[in-house]
Design an enzyme around this catalytic site. Structure first.
Site, PDB file in Angstrom:
ATOM      1  N   ASP A  98      39.052  33.171  31.572  1.00 32.14           N
ATOM      2  CA  ASP A  98      39.725  32.956  32.842  1.00 32.14           C
ATOM      3  C   ASP A  98      38.688  33.085  33.952  1.00 32.14           C
ATOM      4  O   ASP A  98      37.876  34.004  33.930  1.00 32.14           O
ATOM      5  CB  ASP A  98      40.806  34.037  33.025  1.00 32.14           C
ATOM      6  CG  ASP A  98      42.099  33.469  33.542  1.00 32.14           C
ATOM      7  OD1 ASP A  98      42.071  32.878  34.638  1.00 32.14           O
ATOM      8  OD2 ASP A  98      43.125  33.624  32.864  1.00 32.14           O
ATOM      9  N   ASP A 201      41.745  30.010  37.735  1.00 35.03           N
ATOM     10  CA  ASP A 201      42.891  30.698  38.313  1.00 35.03           C
ATOM     11  C   ASP A 201      43.088  30.377  39.796  1.00 35.03           C
ATOM     12  O   ASP A 201      42.132  30.420  40.576  1.00 35.03           O
ATOM     13  CB  ASP A 201      42.627  32.205  38.163  1.00 35.03           C
ATOM     14  CG  ASP A 201      43.749  33.064  38.688  1.00 35.03           C
ATOM     15  OD1 ASP A 201      44.765  33.150  38.000  1.00 35.03           O
ATOM     16  OD2 ASP A 201      43.592  33.641  39.782  1.00 35.03           O
ATOM     17  N   GLU A 258      44.527  25.765  37.322  1.00 38.29           N
ATOM     18  CA  GLU A 258      45.890  26.173  37.691  1.00 38.29           C
ATOM     19  C   GLU A 258      46.178  25.512  39.038  1.00 38.29           C
ATOM     20  O   GLU A 258      45.890  26.068  40.094  1.00 38.29           O
ATOM     21  CB  GLU A 258      45.992  27.697  37.799  1.00 38.29           C
ATOM     22  CG  GLU A 258      47.444  28.136  37.987  1.00 38.29           C
ATOM     23  CD  GLU A 258      47.616  29.581  38.430  1.00 38.29           C
ATOM     24  OE1 GLU A 258      48.692  30.121  38.231  1.00 38.29           O
ATOM     25  OE2 GLU A 258      46.679  30.170  39.012  1.00 38.29           O
ATOM     26  N   HIS A 330      51.613  33.436  30.840  1.00 36.52           N
ATOM     27  CA  HIS A 330      51.762  34.856  31.177  1.00 36.52           C
ATOM     28  C   HIS A 330      52.415  35.084  32.530  1.00 36.52           C
ATOM     29  O   HIS A 330      52.641  36.229  32.910  1.00 36.52           O
ATOM     30  CB  HIS A 330      50.383  35.514  31.154  1.00 36.52           C
ATOM     31  CG  HIS A 330      49.508  35.018  32.268  1.00 36.52           C
ATOM     32  ND1 HIS A 330      49.032  33.726  32.314  1.00 36.52           N
ATOM     33  CD2 HIS A 330      49.072  35.619  33.391  1.00 36.52           C
ATOM     34  CE1 HIS A 330      48.344  33.561  33.420  1.00 36.52           C
ATOM     35  NE2 HIS A 330      48.337  34.688  34.101  1.00 36.52           N
ATOM     36  N   ASP A 331      52.659  34.010  33.283  1.00 33.27           N
ATOM     37  CA  ASP A 331      53.280  34.134  34.604  1.00 33.27           C
ATOM     38  C   ASP A 331      54.735  33.693  34.599  1.00 33.27           C
ATOM     39  O   ASP A 331      55.349  33.571  35.660  1.00 33.27           O
ATOM     40  CB  ASP A 331      52.547  33.248  35.625  1.00 33.27           C
ATOM     41  CG  ASP A 331      51.176  33.794  35.968  1.00 33.27           C
ATOM     42  OD1 ASP A 331      50.989  35.015  35.902  1.00 33.27           O
ATOM     43  OD2 ASP A 331      50.301  32.974  36.312  1.00 33.27           O
TER      44      ASP A 331
HETATM   45  C1  GLC Z   1      47.295  33.247  38.821  1.00 36.30           C
HETATM   46  C2  GLC Z   1      47.451  34.071  37.570  1.00 36.30           C
HETATM   47  C3  GLC Z   1      48.368  35.213  37.860  1.00 36.30           C
HETATM   48  C4  GLC Z   1      47.748  36.044  38.941  1.00 36.30           C
HETATM   49  C5  GLC Z   1      47.369  35.215  40.161  1.00 36.30           C
HETATM   50  C6  GLC Z   1      46.422  35.946  41.041  1.00 36.30           C
HETATM   51  O1  GLC Z   1      48.467  32.670  39.236  1.00 36.30           O
HETATM   52  O2  GLC Z   1      47.902  33.276  36.523  1.00 36.30           O
HETATM   53  O3  GLC Z   1      48.648  35.993  36.730  1.00 36.30           O
HETATM   54  O4  GLC Z   1      48.635  37.049  39.328  1.00 36.30           O
HETATM   55  O5  GLC Z   1      46.736  34.015  39.827  1.00 36.30           O
HETATM   56  O6  GLC Z   1      45.159  36.006  40.451  1.00 36.30           O
END
Ligand code: GLC
Length: 556
Positions: A98, A201, A258, A330-331
């Site tokens: 990540d 991310d 993302e 995971h979100d």
């Molecule tokens: C992304 C991650 C998430 C995190 C956020 C801040 O959305 O997937 O888990 O809380 O970024 O880093």
């Protein structure tokens, strides 16, 4: 479209904290991942994304990094990481890490130095502004985890800093070339170790609307959803291109962004042949039913909405590049609990959802536990939650007038912790995840839903996923499933989600996305039944009688 080394693979996301704990502290670790490499090979995945394992106070579970060059002791050591990369490689698996570079942790050395000397070199790594008690902040944007994006700079009463996420996640100032050089150096340091690439991310947040300014408030807290500013900020691509050129492209590394709410015309710049990323997640299904006012106003999507969103994403990416297809991560809550109606989470329905998503054009990403049909927990109490966004959403619901029960029901349905309960390896104590007390409570259904029960059992969800992955790699259908175009079939037929994959061969994927039977006309005679999530198939001449939740794949 150029062919890439990763196109034909199946990817798998590991959330290390909840995957496998080898030292009994209740937290999954890298040795746990290493111990499961043979399992991953058996499943057939070849690209494994690890959620963050860098040194971190874990305020946001590792998405708050205090040292990009170290492994957090709770997860293991750098030697473990090196061993993981190497042993994975021996098994034909590339490790993807990540990359969290919109922000770091407030415990990162850069931020500490910035607090010591806000005017100095490291002060420029962040967004720090002068401020006096009683004055408005430089902008009224609401941080993703609630409250304003501004907080007092530690050690100061007249300076504030910007954070799009939690206050322990100060945003990095990408406008500063010195910061960008540090980031690229770090990326290359990891790629030199033999990583396959990165999942990037929260990357759309690196470009801010500057100078900071207020936007129309959208709740009675007087703040405005930060996503409103993202729509107006221009120039993200300049940073992303520079990053790709300085790092990923040199290594032919895989990168998956993302990215949310992109404009269709920007897709080629993101995932085209010369795009800044290899791929990006398709979140269009996930966004269905979400209400900006909070989880208490959000609702679950219907099958029809799911189908339309998936087809629209397919149309947008056709001929451009590969989206990464997911039903969960995971979100998000567990896909089977989110997209299948209550009371309908049978093995057949789980396979239907998984299969329909997996067989779309793009790169299929499984999230740990998806392959055994893990579900949301249904017995949450407030004190069971760990996730900061869940706790924030609970408060948002109460503030909006919900009762405690209603607020709990809302966050239980949408909480990110649903996906973070430990992997259910077997029916033994700790679900085979840990010999200690798990950091986040297990889903009590682990006695029924676990890998040991499904492995090798014909008809299990696990064996179904294995057959999907095998199909994607097969000599017969691999080319068609990887590169064939995706064309909707009978899109107007309610709760039927059907599409062709047309490559060397023509496949018809058809799923009856409902609890009632329905008939489907075949467009032409079927040669072979390639896949079926039920034991039987009832058809006559040109009509297939699909049972509830039946998914079939024909070669035409
Ligand atoms: C992304 C991650 C998430 C995190 C956020 C801040 O959305 O997937 O888990 O809380 O970024 O880093």
């Amino acid at each position: 479209m150029q062919h890439k080394w990763w196109h034909g693979k199946t990817a798998y996301q590991i959330y290390p904290k909840s995957f496998c704990d080898t030292n009994g502290d209740g937290i999954g670790d890298l040795r746990g991942v290493i111990s499961k490499l043979d399992y991953l090979r058996e499943l057939g995945v070849e690209l494994v994304w690890l959620s963050p394992v860098y040194r971190s106070p874990l305020a946001d579970q590792g998405y708050d990094i205090s040292d990009y060059y170290s492994i957090d002791a709770r997860f293991g050591t750098m030697a473990d990481m090196d061993e993981l990369i190497e042993k994975a490689r021996e098994r034909g698996i590339s490790i993807v890490m990540d990359l969290v570079v919109n922000h770091c942790s407030d415990e990162h050395e850069w931020f500490r130095k910035a607090c010591e000397d806000p005017e100095g070199e490291y002060g420029q790594f962040f967004y720090i502004r002068d401020w006096h008690e009683g004055e408005p902040f430089p902008c009224n944007w609401r941080s993703y985890f609630g409250g304003p994006c501004w907080d007092l700079l530690p050690g100061h009463t007249d300076k504030i800093y910007f954070h799009a996420f939690h206050k322990k996640q100060p945003d990095l100032n990408w406008e500063n070339p010195a910061l960008r050089r540090e980031i690229y150096k770090m990326i290359n340091w990891w790629l030199d170790k033999g990583l396959g690439g990165f999942r990037i991310d929260a990357i759309i947040n690196i470009k801010k609307l500057l100078p900071f300014c207020d936007l129309p408030a959208d709740r009675d807290d007087g703040l405005c959803d930060i996503r409103a500013m993202l729509k107006r900020a221009e120039g993200l691509n300049v940073f992303l291109d520079e990053m790709a050129e300085a790092s990923f492209r040199k290594y032919d590394a895989f990168s998956v962004g993302e990215v949310f709410n992109e404009k269709t015309e920007d897709l080629p710049k993101i995932i085209g042949d010369r795009g800044c990323f290899s791929s990006m997640f398709d979140f269009s299904e996930h966004l269905l039913g979400l209400d900006r006012r909070g989880w208490h106003r959000s609702r679950l999507p219907t099958a029809e909405e799911y189908k339309r969103a998936a087809f629209a994403a397919q149309a947008r990416s056709a001929g451009v590049g590969f989206l990464s297809n997911i039903i969960e991560n995971h979100d998000e809550p567990r896909g089977v609990s989110h997209y299948l109606p209550e009371g309908e989470r049978s093995d057949a329905a789980k396979k239907l959802l998984g299969g329909l998503n997996f067989l779309l054009r793009g790169l299929p990403f499984l999230y740990q536990g998806q392959e055994i049909g893990m579900e949301n927990r249904t017995d949450w109490t407030l004190k069971d939650f760990d996730d900061i966004s869940t706790l924030d959403q609970y408060k948002v619901a109460l503030r909006a007038g919900c009762t405690e029960e209603e607020a709990l029901a809302a966050v239980s349905r949408f909480s990110r912790d649903n996906a973070r309960t430990p992997f259910q390896w077997d029916a033994g104590p700790g679900a085979g995840f840990t010999a200690g007390a798990p950091w986040l409570g297990l889903n009590e259904n682990y006695r029924e839903i676990n890998l040991a029960e499904q492995r090798g059992r014909e008809g299990s969800v696990y064996e179904f996923y294995r057959s999907l992955i095998t199909l994607r790699k097969s000599a017969d259908y691999g080319e068609t499933l990887v590169y064939g175009e995706c064309v909707p079939y009978l899109p107007e037929q309610k709760n039927l989600m059907a599409y062709f994959r047309r490559g060397e061969k023509t496949l018809l994927v058809a799923g009856n996305f409902q609890a009632e039977a329905q008939d489907m006309l075949l467009p032409s005679p079927a040669r072979t039944l390639v896949l079926n999530n039920l034991d039987e198939l009832s058809a006559e001449r040109d009509t297939v009688h699909l049972k509830p939740w039946q998914l079939v794949v024909f070669e035409l």
